[in-house]
Motif scaffolding. Structure first.
Motif, PDB file in Angstrom:
ATOM      1  N   VAL A   1      30.553   3.683 -15.195  1.00 24.27           N
ATOM      2  CA  VAL A   1      31.110   3.912 -13.854  1.00 24.27           C
ATOM      3  C   VAL A   1      32.063   2.766 -13.513  1.00 24.27           C
ATOM      4  CG1 VAL A   1      30.553   4.238 -11.411  1.00 24.27           C
ATOM      5  CG2 VAL A   1      29.012   5.117 -13.185  1.00 24.27           C
ATOM      6  N   HIS A   2      33.153   3.089 -12.864  1.00 21.99           N
ATOM      7  CA  HIS A   2      34.152   2.075 -12.493  1.00 21.99           C
ATOM      8  C   HIS A   2      33.519   1.003 -11.607  1.00 21.99           C
ATOM      9  CE1 HIS A   2      37.790   0.292 -10.701  1.00 21.99           C
ATOM     10  NE2 HIS A   2      38.401   0.709 -11.812  1.00 21.99           N
TER      11      HIS A   2
ATOM     12  N   ALA B   1      34.536  -0.567  -9.124  1.00 22.73           N
ATOM     13  CA  ALA B   1      34.770  -0.433  -7.684  1.00 22.73           C
ATOM     14  C   ALA B   1      33.992   0.720  -7.073  1.00 22.73           C
ATOM     15  CB  ALA B   1      36.263  -0.238  -7.415  1.00 22.73           C
ATOM     16  N   HIS B   2      33.363   1.542  -7.900  1.00 21.36           N
ATOM     17  CA  HIS B   2      32.633   2.704  -7.383  1.00 21.36           C
ATOM     18  C   HIS B   2      31.287   2.251  -6.800  1.00 21.36           C
ATOM     19  CE1 HIS B   2      30.842   6.693  -7.108  1.00 21.36           C
ATOM     20  NE2 HIS B   2      32.014   7.223  -7.430  1.00 21.36           N
ATOM     21  N   PRO B   3      30.937   2.699  -5.575  1.00 28.40           N
ATOM     22  CA  PRO B   3      29.674   2.252  -4.964  1.00 28.40           C
ATOM     23  C   PRO B   3      28.433   2.718  -5.728  1.00 28.40           C
ATOM     24  CG  PRO B   3      30.712   3.999  -3.667  1.00 28.40           C
ATOM     25  CD  PRO B   3      31.708   3.564  -4.680  1.00 28.40           C
ATOM     26  N   GLN B   4      28.550   3.797  -6.500  1.00 31.47           N
ATOM     27  CA  GLN B   4      27.397   4.309  -7.238  1.00 31.47           C
ATOM     28  C   GLN B   4      26.989   3.377  -8.374  1.00 31.47           C
ATOM     29  OE1 GLN B   4      25.785   6.846  -6.217  1.00 31.47           O
ATOM     30  NE2 GLN B   4      24.315   7.153  -7.874  1.00 31.47           N
ATOM     31  N   ARG B   5      27.896   2.526  -8.804  1.00 28.51           N
ATOM     32  CA  ARG B   5      27.623   1.626  -9.930  1.00 28.51           C
ATOM     33  C   ARG B   5      26.439   0.709  -9.635  1.00 28.51           C
ATOM     34  NH1 ARG B   5      30.682  -0.854 -14.276  1.00 28.51           N
ATOM     35  NH2 ARG B   5      29.963  -2.980 -14.658  1.00 28.51           N
ATOM     36  N   ASP B   6      26.408   0.129  -8.437  1.00 25.64           N
ATOM     37  CA  ASP B   6      25.330  -0.789  -8.070  1.00 25.64           C
ATOM     38  C   ASP B   6      23.976  -0.075  -8.018  1.00 25.64           C
ATOM     39  OD1 ASP B   6      26.627  -3.171  -8.023  1.00 25.64           O
ATOM     40  OD2 ASP B   6      26.989  -3.203  -5.867  1.00 25.64           O
TER      41      ASP B   6
END
Length: 309
Positions: free
Chosen positions: A265-266, A268-273
């Motif tokens: 996942v990029h 900057a994507h919030p789902q990454r965290d």
């Protein structure tokens, strides 16, 4: 000499049981197991699996405790690193959304970071484990309240499993010690270890329960859920615990790589965290299961009771 010969000589009217006290039914003797019985086949299969697990885990066995302890605390190490690298975002969230006063938010984060780093290092090095486990347990609780996630079901179930892993660490570090007050009634170290192992076993399975009750259903998910729930029940009661814990280690490891692949996942994507958080928490629970494979289920288990009988 002749008297012995006469006694040994059989007489025509001699009765083997003159008083009729013997059982008239012929003895059935030992009844061998039927190899075609499905239950017997299952027992043979489970024994083969246990033997294979024992054989193939031998090279890793001396290192299992260290691997398990490291994996259990890896979620705390990742969390401490995330707080440090996202310091501004963390402060903003606590002050804006959780209404922490200025200064209290900073103190809250600093205490969390220091406790997680020091506690994790102590667990890995097996130094002052009781205090380290207590500190990390405190972090789990205060973060739940501090970030307002205590009533989130997924967070709650996952953290119960993390607590179970910490209990396994505590059990692994326990050694027999003589009571300071000899003669006074108290719970021995061995008994205490059994209770912590039982609590750790039961709490570890809550992560899988969270996986079962959340997410979209499919045929594969249904199959894995049924098999996994069976393995969870076996872990909880301590029946074939090493085999079932090894199975859950395999299933959770594969699931973790494919379901929580945060690296794809990029940044900057919030789902990454969120994926990263779930990935490292699952690793911690895998670590607890590895310690269970190494230590066994303890005295309060079906496996242990079978040895007694």
């Amino acid at each position: 000499m002749s008297s012995r010969i006469n006694i040994a000589r059989p007489q025509s009217n001699y009765s083997v049981d003159p008083h009729g006290l013997s059982n008239s039914r012929p003895s059935s003797g030992y009844r061998s197991a039927d190899p075609d019985d499905p239950l017997e086949k299952l027992k043979v299969f489970s024994k083969q699996v246990e033997d294979n697990v024992e054989i193939y885990s031998q090279p890793l066995k001396p290192h299992l405790p260290a691997i398990g302890r490291f994996l259990i605390v890896v979620t705390f190490l990742e969390d401490a690193l995330r707080i440090v690298t996202q310091w501004g975002d963390q402060i903003w969230y606590l002050q804006s959304h959780r209404h922490f006063p200025w200064g209290i938010s900073h103190t809250f984060l600093i205490i969390n970071v220091i406790t997680m780093l020091v506690g994790s290092g102590a667990v890995i090095l097996k130094k002052h484990t009781e205090y380290a486990v207590g500190g990390l347990l405190g972090v789990v609780i205060i973060q739940g309240f501090g970030y307002g996630l205590i009533f989130d079901l997924n967070f709650f179930l996952r953290n119960l499993s993390v607590i179970g892993g910490l209990f396994m660490v505590f059990s692994d570090s326990m050694v027999s010690r003589k009571s300071v007050f000899a003669g006074l009634p108290s719970i021995s170290e061995t008994d205490r270890r059994k209770y912590f192992l039982l609590a750790g076993r039961v709490l570890l399975i809550f992560l899988f329960l969270g996986f079962v009750i959340q997410g979209e259903w499919s045929l594969v998910r249904l199959f894995v859920s049924i098999i996994g729930l069976g393995a969870c029940a076996m872990v909880a009661v301590g029946f074939k615990a090493k085999w079932s814990a090894s199975f859950l280690v395999l299933v959770l490891s594969v699931f973790n790589v494919f379901a929580n692949n945060w690296w794809s996942v990029h940044s900057a994507h919030p789902q990454r965290d969120f994926l990263k958080y779930d990935f490292f928490q699952t690793l911690s629970i895998v670590g607890g299961l590895i310690l269970l494979v190494n230590m066994g289920p303890g005295g309060l288990s079906v496996d242990e009771k079978k040895k007694t009988f």
